[in-house]
Enzyme design. Structure first.
Site, mmCIF file in Angstrom:
data_model
loop_
_atom_site.group_PDB
_atom_site.id
_atom_site.type_symbol
_atom_site.label_atom_id
_atom_site.label_comp_id
_atom_site.label_asym_id
_atom_site.label_seq_id
_atom_site.Cartn_x
_atom_site.Cartn_y
_atom_site.Cartn_z
ATOM 1 N N LYS A 193 0.860 -1.193 0.000
ATOM 2 C CA LYS A 193 0.000 0.000 0.000
ATOM 3 C C LYS A 193 0.889 1.233 0.000
ATOM 4 O O LYS A 193 1.979 1.237 0.575
ATOM 5 C CB LYS A 193 -0.895 0.023 1.256
ATOM 6 C CG LYS A 193 -1.672 1.327 1.447
ATOM 7 C CD LYS A 193 -2.358 1.393 2.793
ATOM 8 C CE LYS A 193 -2.970 2.776 3.012
ATOM 9 N NZ LYS A 193 -3.648 2.907 4.311
ATOM 10 N N GLU A 238 -8.946 12.113 12.237
ATOM 11 C CA GLU A 238 -8.089 11.016 12.682
ATOM 12 C C GLU A 238 -7.253 11.413 13.900
ATOM 13 O O GLU A 238 -6.403 12.306 13.821
ATOM 14 C CB GLU A 238 -7.170 10.555 11.552
ATOM 15 C CG GLU A 238 -6.390 9.297 11.892
ATOM 16 C CD GLU A 238 -6.130 8.425 10.672
ATOM 17 O OE1 GLU A 238 -5.470 7.389 10.822
ATOM 18 O OE2 GLU A 238 -6.590 8.785 9.577
#
Length: 434
Positions: A193, A238
């Protein structure tokens, strides 16, 4: 406790001890924390506010800037040296009272943005029906008597005028091609990723008032942490790490879908997000990177097996809340350093992902995607990831750069990732043009 590299002295604290006084404040006066911020330059306001609670500050009693790979250690050593001998009178005794520093740290070691800790002269906080006022000074002067500091709602700041947006380092088509290249690398097995970011340029007729942006963001995105530190401003969903009285928590977000505004359809979209193999894979990498980084500091940890869907006004995310019990005296800033960069903003494996980012993004992220938040004298604090944000140009405050990024895995489609990045730019674009 992490030490500075051999041969490198810790930065000197203030010549005279820091002096801080905290007293209770009528909660009604702090009902809208952001509204009490006075006018000033783009770098003056400090903010960490969510759903009407948190901290705001202004003025500058002390500050420190650090660069390079050791920037976290240098900032931590400076803060610990500053508050160690501090003279503190705290009548409230909650996390965030007494001396507090707001901070933001560049994503990359080599970024000229570095990392900054700012100790305001005045801090106003609100939490659980209680509010407080802290005044801080460094040097021979004594901190002002808090009662002499007027805390009142300020006039609404001016909105930006003649706002225009322009392509940043890569125009949309070029960024899609960068995503396609990343997918090819992942498919070939080079990495699992990578998070690719893009930027937008912003120009306005006059200097952009950060307080205007903070107010607009707080109104529309009250489930996020609305932040400002040294000209960096945004609304992040976040939470990288919270340290409070021995408990450590982190909220991990990875996997995104844009709602339509139709409740029934959005419920179906949320269900599809929760079943998406591409998004679940991306999310798993991010959760694992956070849990692995926190594990050495915790005696026990709770890592849920499956994520939940977090609904924001402009996007939905897969989310997981990780929690642990702290076994050492590692401060919130040092914990943030151990977590940065997580797979949510970098990728897996980390070193390979960082190389791909440097090759394909064609820009300096600055403090975007780095830790942003606050720390108190006990080491407690909250640090988010600087997402959904922009940085005011320190040389020309009528200009900004906005940032957004997307997690790229084997199943990523470049056009879909571009649309996702556009959705993530909406909060700042709307705040500028509301």
């Amino acid at each position: 406790m992490t030490s500075l590299p051999a041969g490198r002295p810790a930065p000197a604290a203030a010549a005279a001890p820091l002096v801080a006084r905290t007293v209770p404040l009528d909660p009604a006066l702090a009902a809208d924390l952001i509204a009490v911020l006075p006018s000033g330059t783009a770098t003056a306001p400090c903010s960490w506010v969510r759903r009407g609670e948190g901290l705001v500050g202004w003025g500058r009693a002390a500050s420190h800037v650090a660069h390079g790979a050791d920037r976290f250690a240098e900032l931590s050593a400076w803060w610990e040296g500053l508050v160690g001998p501090a003279v503190v009178r705290d009548e409230v005794d909650l996390p965030g009272t007494g001396p507090v520093a707001f901070g933001s740290v560049a994503y990359a070691d080599g970024s000229p943005a570095g990392g900054t800790l700012v100790v305001p002269e005045v801090v106003v906080g609100r939490r659980g029906g209680r509010a407080w006022l802290t005044t801080i000074s460094a040097g021979p002067s004594v901190a002002a008597v808090p009662g002499t500091v007027e805390v009142v709602a300020q006039p609404v700041p001016p909105r930006p005028v003649d706002v225009a947006f322009s392509d940043g380092a890569l125009e949309p088509g070029a960024w899609e091609r960068a995503v396609a290249t990343a997918v090819e690398r992942i498919t070939a097995g080079e990495l699992d990723k990578v998070v690719l970011a893009r930027d937008l340029g912003v120009t306005a007729h006059d200097a952009i008032d950060v307080r205007w942006l903070l107010r607009r963001l707080a109104e529309r995105y009250d489930t996020t942490w609305v932040f400002a530190v040294d000209g960096l401003v945004g609304a992040t969903p976040e939470l990288l790490v919270r340290r409070e009285k021995g408990l450590v928590t982190s909220r991990v977000l990875a996997g995104t879908i844009r709602p339509t505004g139709d409740d029934a359809h959005d419920l179906a979209l949320a269900a599809s997000l929760a079943r998406s193999s591409k998004d679940l894979e991306e999310h798993e990498y991010a959760v694992r990177s956070v849990a692995d980084a926190l594990a050495p500091h915790c005696s026990s940890m709770n890592v849920p097996e499956a994520p939940f869907v977090l609904h924001l006004s402009n996007v939905m995310h897969l989310a997981t809340d990780v929690a642990g019990v702290l076994v050492d005296d590692t401060s919130s800033l040092r914990l943030a350093a151990s977590l940065h960069p997580s797979a949510a903003v970098c990728g897996t494996p980390r070193l390979v992902a960082d190389e791909v980012i440097a090759e394909l993004e064609h820009m300096d992220r600055g403090r975007y995607a780095g830790p942003v938040g606050w720390i108190d004298a006990d080491g407690d604090g909250e640090w988010g990831i600087a997402l959904r944000c922009g940085a005011v140009d320190p040389q020309d405050p009528s200009r900004m750069r906005l940032f957004a990024g997307c997690g790229i895995v084997a199943g990523s489609v470049p056009a879909d990732e571009l649309a996702e990045s556009a959705a993530k730019l909406v909060p700042m674009r709307d705040a500028l043009t509301a």
